[in-house]
Write a protein that holds these residues in place. Sequence first.
Motif, PDB file in Angstrom:
ATOM      1  N   ARG A 264      -4.163   9.073  -1.289  1.00 44.20           N
ATOM      2  CA  ARG A 264      -3.558  10.286  -1.665  1.00 44.20           C
ATOM      3  C   ARG A 264      -3.802  11.393  -0.841  1.00 44.20           C
ATOM      4  NH1 ARG A 264      -5.349  10.614  -7.609  1.00 44.20           N
ATOM      5  NH2 ARG A 264      -4.319  12.669  -7.413  1.00 44.20           N
ATOM      6  N   PRO A 265      -3.192  12.573  -0.910  1.00 46.41           N
ATOM      7  CA  PRO A 265      -3.508  13.739   0.045  1.00 46.41           C
ATOM      8  C   PRO A 265      -4.901  14.115   0.048  1.00 46.41           C
ATOM      9  CG  PRO A 265      -1.412  14.031  -1.180  1.00 46.41           C
ATOM     10  CD  PRO A 265      -2.134  12.745  -2.036  1.00 46.41           C
ATOM     11  N   GLY A 266      -5.358  14.373   1.315  1.00 40.44           N
ATOM     12  CA  GLY A 266      -6.768  14.594   1.741  1.00 40.44           C
ATOM     13  C   GLY A 266      -7.481  13.643   2.017  1.00 40.44           C
ATOM     14  N   THR A 267      -6.903  12.526   2.112  1.00 46.27           N
ATOM     15  CA  THR A 267      -7.891  11.220   2.563  1.00 46.27           C
ATOM     16  C   THR A 267      -7.921  11.425   3.875  1.00 46.27           C
ATOM     17  OG1 THR A 267      -7.288   9.867   0.549  1.00 46.27           O
ATOM     18  CG2 THR A 267      -8.161   8.700   2.744  1.00 46.27           C
ATOM     19  N   VAL A 268      -9.419  11.073   4.395  1.00 46.90           N
ATOM     20  CA  VAL A 268      -9.630  11.033   6.071  1.00 46.90           C
ATOM     21  C   VAL A 268     -10.665   9.672   6.218  1.00 46.90           C
ATOM     22  CG1 VAL A 268     -10.741  12.114   7.946  1.00 46.90           C
ATOM     23  CG2 VAL A 268      -9.392  13.642   6.138  1.00 46.90           C
ATOM     24  N   LEU A 269     -10.105   9.047   7.098  1.00 43.59           N
ATOM     25  CA  LEU A 269     -10.870   7.775   7.137  1.00 43.59           C
ATOM     26  C   LEU A 269     -11.289   7.902   8.873  1.00 43.59           C
ATOM     27  CD1 LEU A 269      -8.801   4.906   5.541  1.00 43.59           C
ATOM     28  CD2 LEU A 269     -10.585   6.588   4.626  1.00 43.59           C
ATOM     29  N   GLU A 270     -12.458   7.768   8.924  1.00 47.32           N
ATOM     30  CA  GLU A 270     -12.951   7.764  10.426  1.00 47.32           C
ATOM     31  C   GLU A 270     -12.964   6.242  10.958  1.00 47.32           C
ATOM     32  OE1 GLU A 270     -16.645   9.794  11.260  1.00 47.32           O
ATOM     33  OE2 GLU A 270     -16.218  11.651   9.780  1.00 47.32           O
ATOM     34  N   GLU A 271     -13.303   6.108  12.341  1.00 42.73           N
ATOM     35  CA  GLU A 271     -13.067   4.943  12.911  1.00 42.73           C
ATOM     36  C   GLU A 271     -13.537   3.751  12.030  1.00 42.73           C
ATOM     37  OE1 GLU A 271     -14.352   4.662  16.893  1.00 42.73           O
ATOM     38  OE2 GLU A 271     -13.648   6.714  17.551  1.00 42.73           O
TER      39      GLU A 271
ATOM     40  N   LEU B  13     -14.017   9.293   4.406  1.00 44.46           N
ATOM     41  CA  LEU B  13     -15.061   8.237   4.568  1.00 44.46           C
ATOM     42  C   LEU B  13     -15.552   8.168   5.982  1.00 44.46           C
ATOM     43  CD1 LEU B  13     -13.709   7.502   2.028  1.00 44.46           C
ATOM     44  CD2 LEU B  13     -14.031   4.845   2.932  1.00 44.46           C
ATOM     45  N   GLY B  14     -16.808   8.112   6.438  1.00 46.86           N
ATOM     46  CA  GLY B  14     -17.270   8.189   7.816  1.00 46.86           C
ATOM     47  C   GLY B  14     -17.173   6.967   8.548  1.00 46.86           C
ATOM     48  N   LYS B  15     -17.451   6.868   9.636  1.00 44.36           N
ATOM     49  CA  LYS B  15     -17.164   5.652  10.520  1.00 44.36           C
ATOM     50  C   LYS B  15     -17.852   4.458   9.960  1.00 44.36           C
ATOM     51  CE  LYS B  15     -17.850   4.032  15.218  1.00 44.36           C
ATOM     52  NZ  LYS B  15     -18.592   4.471  16.718  1.00 44.36           N
ATOM     53  N   GLY B  16     -17.128   3.467   9.895  1.00 42.08           N
ATOM     54  CA  GLY B  16     -17.417   1.848   9.125  1.00 42.08           C
ATOM     55  C   GLY B  16     -17.976   1.995   7.928  1.00 42.08           C
TER      56      GLY B  16
ATOM     57  N   SER C 168       0.839  -1.148   0.108  1.00 43.61           N
ATOM     58  CA  SER C 168      -0.097  -0.082   0.020  1.00 43.61           C
ATOM     59  C   SER C 168       0.787   1.174   0.065  1.00 43.61           C
ATOM     60  CB  SER C 168      -0.828  -0.048   1.248  1.00 43.61           C
ATOM     61  OG  SER C 168      -1.930  -1.022   1.233  1.00 43.61           O
ATOM     62  N   HIS C 169       0.323   2.386  -0.467  1.00 46.22           N
ATOM     63  CA  HIS C 169       1.014   3.510  -0.536  1.00 46.22           C
ATOM     64  C   HIS C 169      -0.024   4.671  -0.081  1.00 46.22           C
ATOM     65  CE1 HIS C 169       2.812   7.346  -2.408  1.00 46.22           C
ATOM     66  NE2 HIS C 169       3.730   6.687  -2.759  1.00 46.22           N
ATOM     67  N   ILE C 170       0.689   5.372   0.979  1.00 50.66           N
ATOM     68  CA  ILE C 170      -0.170   6.323   1.773  1.00 50.66           C
ATOM     69  C   ILE C 170       0.487   7.861   1.811  1.00 50.66           C
ATOM     70  CG2 ILE C 170      -1.340   6.555   3.838  1.00 50.66           C
ATOM     71  CD1 ILE C 170      -1.275   3.792   4.341  1.00 50.66           C
ATOM     72  N   GLU C 171      -0.199   8.806   1.430  1.00 48.12           N
ATOM     73  CA  GLU C 171       0.387  10.038   1.623  1.00 48.12           C
ATOM     74  C   GLU C 171      -0.848  10.917   2.012  1.00 48.12           C
ATOM     75  OE1 GLU C 171       2.766  13.141  -1.240  1.00 48.12           O
ATOM     76  OE2 GLU C 171       2.394  11.249  -2.022  1.00 48.12           O
ATOM     77  N   GLY C 172      -0.402  11.806   3.093  1.00 47.20           N
ATOM     78  CA  GLY C 172      -1.351  12.834   3.180  1.00 47.20           C
ATOM     79  C   GLY C 172      -2.572  12.681   3.714  1.00 47.20           C
ATOM     80  N   ALA C 173      -2.511  11.420   4.152  1.00 47.00           N
ATOM     81  CA  ALA C 173      -3.937  10.905   5.008  1.00 47.00           C
ATOM     82  C   ALA C 173      -4.068  10.813   6.614  1.00 47.00           C
ATOM     83  CB  ALA C 173      -3.980   9.309   4.446  1.00 47.00           C
ATOM     84  N   ASP C 174      -5.278  11.032   7.073  1.00 44.82           N
ATOM     85  CA  ASP C 174      -5.501  10.936   8.536  1.00 44.82           C
ATOM     86  C   ASP C 174      -6.494   9.717   8.552  1.00 44.82           C
ATOM     87  OD1 ASP C 174      -6.431  11.222  11.137  1.00 44.82           O
ATOM     88  OD2 ASP C 174      -6.277  13.351  10.778  1.00 44.82           O
TER      89      ASP C 174
END
Length: 450
Positions: A316-323, A338-341, A296-302
């Motif tokens: 890619r940058p700007g990715t946000v993954l909730e729980e 992406l919201g929770k679940g 996997s390649h991950i950059e600029g992600a929370d």
Amino acid sequence: MTDLAAIILAAGKGTRMKSDLHKVLHPIAARPMLMHLMASVDALNPTKKIVVVGSGKEQLEAALADTAELALQEPQFGTGHAVQQAQGALGSFDGDVLILYGDVPFVPTATMQTMVERLNAPDAPAVVVLAFEPEDPTGYGRVIVEDGRIFKMVEQKDATEAEKAVKLSNSGLMAVKARDLFPLLNRVTDDNAQKEYYLTDIVNIANEDGRICVAVTTEPYTVAGINSRAQLAEMEQAWQQRRRMQAMNDGATLIAPETVWFAWDTQLGRDVLIEPNVFFGPGVRIADNVKIRANSHIEGADISSGCEIGPFARLRPGTVLEEKAKIGNFVETKKAHLGKGAKANHLTYLGDATIGAGANIGAGTITCNYDGYFKYQTVIGEGAFIGSNSALIAPVKIGRDAIVAAGSAVSRDVADGELRMVRAEQLVKPGWADRFHDAMRKKKAADKKV
């Protein structure tokens, strides 16, 4: 503590790099080597930072963006001459001066602090030299120490055989009082094999004046200079090895540590599992209990706790993954929240998208976010189900608990709880395929007879 100034030498042409990019701007762990050094300097809150530049001045001006003063060394007559070029920028400054090198990026703040503290010790040394003991000192200037003080500094090309046998070597880094530095430099000559003005000669001149000069030692890694692509790769590997060890010591599991590559600012929580062949670009924050599967390649992600990524995912940058969100194999995200679940398990592109909690994105789904000129948003509500092989043509909104049937190309908003099916009517022609195959076989047989 007195005021502190840092002079960073970065005027070399870097010819061994064979690059249009300035040598000190080549990255290690996705950060220019000069910026690694500047961050360590900034932790000391210096009054002044002066970067001595030559070739590639414009690149350094752009990279530093007014965070330091620049002094030009042109032409270049050695390290002593380079430091002299900072005199005008220092002006009436009367504190301590650290002399550093832009291609020696990993000097810790604590080491710099030790040098400054030693400079201000009761015996009042004129110069503090940062020294080290490499396995092979060939090519380095030697530091000859007797009774706890530096007796002599000598360059490799000017050293006797006895002096060459000494392993204690000069890193080039020094701490000097501003009031001592330039009077000493003004007495340096170019009477040596290279016909250059050596910075190290200020130690010998201070000794002749009856002053004390001392050495502070450090490990070779922290003063390793980078002058070629091969050395750049070596330092990248050395930095990564240390970062991998830190990650494991902090509570992450790396199944194959040597295959994981971190950026300078990667943040990892506890109980993170990282499978082989994972690459982190800048700007990644990973919370606890996250699983990152292979390749996997991950950059600029929370990435929040409990998420699962990959295998073969690209964030890619700007990715946000909730729980507990999940990104599966061959899924790419860009500015996607992406919201929770929520989950996108396979073969999907999500760009400029907001996906609500619990939504399911089917295989082969894409958000069509770009028309060749502008980017547009896709919003998918909580609990929505997007069937496989769907194209969501932005700007578009899919409502809460809505269903998009597989194979749909959706260009208008879908209301909450609605089913949207966008397909052409299926046409059925019984026996057509059999007749087609018979005709083609006969034609192929006739062609072979010709």
